[in-house]
Design a protein around this motif. Structure first.
Motif, PDB file in Angstrom:
ATOM      1  N   VAL A 259      -0.070   3.717  -3.458  1.00  0.00           N
ATOM      2  CA  VAL A 259      -0.141   5.182  -3.354  1.00  0.00           C
ATOM      3  C   VAL A 259       0.487   5.844  -4.582  1.00  0.00           C
TER       4      VAL A 259
ATOM      5  N   GLU B 164      -3.378  -4.089   7.350  1.00  0.00           N
ATOM      6  CA  GLU B 164      -2.478  -3.132   6.692  1.00  0.00           C
ATOM      7  C   GLU B 164      -3.260  -2.213   5.756  1.00  0.00           C
TER       8      GLU B 164
ATOM      9  N   ARG C   5      -7.668   3.497  -0.918  1.00  0.00           N
ATOM     10  CA  ARG C   5      -7.812   2.071  -1.218  1.00  0.00           C
ATOM     11  C   ARG C   5      -7.508   1.826  -2.700  1.00  0.00           C
TER      12      ARG C   5
ATOM     13  N   ARG D  12      -5.121   0.627   7.454  1.00  0.00           N
ATOM     14  CA  ARG D  12      -4.314   1.697   8.059  1.00  0.00           C
ATOM     15  C   ARG D  12      -4.309   2.963   7.202  1.00  0.00           C
ATOM     16  N   TYR D  13      -4.641   2.832   5.922  1.00  0.00           N
ATOM     17  CA  TYR D  13      -4.462   3.936   4.979  1.00  0.00           C
ATOM     18  C   TYR D  13      -5.796   4.579   4.616  1.00  0.00           C
TER      19      TYR D  13
ATOM     20  N   MET E  58       0.823  -1.209   0.000  1.00  0.00           N
ATOM     21  CA  MET E  58       0.000   0.000   0.000  1.00  0.00           C
ATOM     22  C   MET E  58       0.855   1.256   0.000  1.00  0.00           C
ATOM     23  N   ASP E  59       1.991   1.230   0.734  1.00  0.00           N
ATOM     24  CA  ASP E  59       2.774   2.445   0.961  1.00  0.00           C
ATOM     25  C   ASP E  59       3.691   2.809  -0.190  1.00  0.00           C
TER      26      ASP E  59
ATOM     27  N   SER F 200       1.007  -7.283   2.463  1.00  0.00           N
ATOM     28  CA  SER F 200      -0.223  -6.624   2.894  1.00  0.00           C
ATOM     29  C   SER F 200      -1.256  -7.633   3.382  1.00  0.00           C
TER      30      SER F 200
END
Length: 265
Positions: A216, A237, A244, A240-241, A211-212, A233
């Motif tokens: 993104v 996890e 999506r 947390r963001y 995700m990070d 992930s």
């Protein structure tokens, strides 16, 4: 937001998506074959700047995956592409391995320790105090500070290893200068990859397991984003963001079509 049936071009991460610890993940070979059958433009991306595309192609082949070297885009290639776009025919002092030095040479750069335009820090397993000291002094004297990727640690059989981001942090602490980071999660890496294959954001998808970085950066580059759960992930996890992905899949095997493949070309 593009639908999957509108996607014509593909970017995919390598580790955690196509391979895990040198073993191919389910559906990876079939998906690559599907793209070849369709003559679909695609690139396999990696933040690792140690290896050249030829090296990575050989490593993937040993894992049973056929990816030609011209279908691999590394943070080293993206860094060389960026540097050449800023100062064509420039010069650089490099901390790194063959991946980044070869990419910069092929982009027309000269390697030097005398007033280089850039200090470029990439991944290596042979960091030296002497080289780091030289980098600090050159940056303090005015050389621009570039880092291939922000990863602070890398994996090994014995546990985590300090990686590019950790060495960059040391140099930043000593100089007070923050680097420009080219690799993921900077969406510039995706844009340079799309330029390489003539793709456009509105019909390109990015497949990743993080995700990070993958997701993104894909969102910021305007791509259709697909998160696969074969890497690091999990649902916790993801939650947390604040953003999506467009799709969450168990793995790339879900992208393999059961229908007969017919190319439009």
């Amino acid at each position: 937001m593009s639908r999957r049936d509108e996607i014509e071009c593909w970017l995919t991460d390598m580790d955690g998506v196509l391979v895990h610890e040198n073993e191919p993940l389910p559906g990876a070979a079939e998906l690559l074959q599907q793209w070849r059958d369709l003559d679909a433009p695609y690139l396999v991306l990696t933040n690792n700047s140690i290896f050249t595309p030829r090296d990575l192609s050989a490593r993937l082949r040993a894992s049973g995956l056929i990816v030609p070297e011209d279908r691999i885009w590394t943070s080293a290639l993206a860094t060389a592409d960026f540097c050449a776009s800023q100062i064509p025919g420039g010069s650089a002092f490099v901390i790194g391995e063959a991946g980044i030095t070869t990419a910069l040479h092929e982009a027309g750069f000269i390697m030097t320790e005398t007033s280089p335009d850039y200090v470029v820090v990439g991944e290596t397993r042979n960091y030296s105090f002497e080289a780091i000291t030289k980098a600090i002094r050159l940056i303090a004297a005015g050389s621009r500070f570039i880092v291939t990727n922000p990863d602070a640690t890398g994996p090994s059989a014995d546990g985590p290893l300090p990686a590019t981001g950790a060495i960059a942090a040391l140099i930043t602490k000593a100089t007070g200068k923050d680097p420009y980071v080219v690799g993921k999660p900077n969406p510039m890496m995706f844009r340079s990859a799309m330029n390489r294959i003539g793709a456009h954001s509105e019909n390109t998808a990015m497949i990743g397991d993080r995700m990070d970085t993958d997701i993104v950066a894909g969102i910021e580059a305007g791509l259709h984003t697909i998160l696969v759960m074969t890497g690091i992930s999990d649902e916790a996890e993801i939650n947390r963001y604040p953003f999506r992905p467009d799709e969450i899949l168990a793995g790339v095997h879900e992208l393999v079509s059961d229908e007969p493949i017919e190319s439009d070309l």
